[in-house]
Design a protein around this motif. Structure first.
Motif, short mmCIF file in Angstrom:
data_model
loop_
_atom_site.label_atom_id
_atom_site.label_comp_id
_atom_site.label_asym_id
_atom_site.label_seq_id
_atom_site.Cartn_x
_atom_site.Cartn_y
_atom_site.Cartn_z
N LEU A 18 0.82 -1.41 -0.35
CA LEU A 18 0.17 0.01 -0.01
C LEU A 18 0.91 1.74 0.05
O LEU A 18 0.88 2.30 -0.40
CB LEU A 18 -1.12 0.01 0.99
CG LEU A 18 -2.13 -1.00 0.77
CD1 LEU A 18 -3.02 -1.42 2.35
CD2 LEU A 18 -2.83 -1.12 0.04
N PRO A 19 2.07 1.29 0.81
CA PRO A 19 2.79 3.20 0.45
C PRO A 19 3.39 2.84 -0.92
O PRO A 19 3.04 3.94 -1.23
CB PRO A 19 3.89 2.16 1.63
CG PRO A 19 3.03 1.67 2.46
CD PRO A 19 2.35 0.45 1.91
N ASP A 22 0.58 3.95 -2.78
CA ASP A 22 -0.16 5.39 -2.89
C ASP A 22 1.28 6.33 -2.99
O ASP A 22 0.34 7.25 -3.67
CB ASP A 22 0.14 5.49 -1.13
CG ASP A 22 -0.06 7.08 -0.28
OD1 ASP A 22 -1.33 7.78 -0.98
OD2 ASP A 22 0.63 7.57 0.54
N ASP A 23 2.07 6.08 -3.19
CA ASP A 23 3.49 6.74 -3.36
C ASP A 23 3.51 7.35 -5.43
O ASP A 23 2.92 8.08 -5.86
CB ASP A 23 4.81 6.05 -3.29
CG ASP A 23 6.16 6.90 -4.52
OD1 ASP A 23 6.03 8.64 -4.07
OD2 ASP A 23 6.81 6.55 -4.96
N ALA A 24 2.95 5.56 -6.37
CA ALA A 24 2.87 5.96 -7.57
C ALA A 24 1.34 6.62 -7.71
O ALA A 24 1.29 7.23 -8.35
CB ALA A 24 2.02 4.43 -8.19
N LEU A 25 0.57 7.19 -7.33
CA LEU A 25 -0.49 7.30 -7.27
C LEU A 25 -0.33 8.84 -7.29
O LEU A 25 -1.81 9.71 -7.62
CB LEU A 25 -2.09 6.91 -6.26
CG LEU A 25 -2.97 5.95 -5.99
CD1 LEU A 25 -3.85 5.38 -5.47
CD2 LEU A 25 -3.09 5.36 -7.86
N GLY A 26 0.32 9.19 -5.86
CA GLY A 26 0.62 10.67 -5.96
C GLY A 26 1.04 11.15 -7.38
O GLY A 26 1.66 12.63 -7.31
N ARG A 27 2.30 10.25 -8.72
CA ARG A 27 2.49 10.48 -9.66
C ARG A 27 0.53 10.80 -11.22
O ARG A 27 1.32 10.62 -12.74
CB ARG A 27 3.21 10.17 -10.48
CG ARG A 27 4.50 10.26 -9.24
CD ARG A 27 5.72 9.56 -9.83
NE ARG A 27 5.58 7.97 -9.63
CZ ARG A 27 6.01 7.14 -8.88
NH1 ARG A 27 5.92 7.29 -7.65
NH2 ARG A 27 5.53 6.17 -9.41
#
Length: 90
Positions: A18-19, A22-27
């Motif tokens: 999940l982290p 979440d990081d990928a979704l930030g892009r």
């Protein structure tokens, strides 16, 4: 129903980090992020997601499909910043 159109719950995919997700979704484009949140985490249908986001079901299907493909490639380490990139401009 196509596998791309079915809700894809994180609970049924315990191997997803999940982290990292979440990081990928930030892009990714913010609307696609909302579609992923609605479909993946809230397990809403295409129609429910469209209603919540006030867009058409066709838009949800398109965003869901492209976000899934992009996230798969991103999480698998197969990034490509070519013309098909979904990353937001910085």
């Amino acid at each position: 129903m196509s596998r791309w159109m079915r809700p894809f719950s994180w609970a049924s995919n315990p191997g997803i980090d999940l982290p990292v997700l979440d990081d990928a979704l930030g892009r990714v484009d913010p609307r696609k992020v909302r579609v992923v949140e609605m479909r993946f985490f809230a397990v809403l249908s295409v129609e429910e997601t469209a209603m919540v986001l006030k867009v058409s079901p066709v838009t949800v299907r398109r965003d869901w499909s492209s976000a899934q493909i992009w996230l798969y490639r991103e999480l698998a380490g197969e990034t490509d910043d070519g013309p098909g990139s979904l990353e937001t401009a910085r």
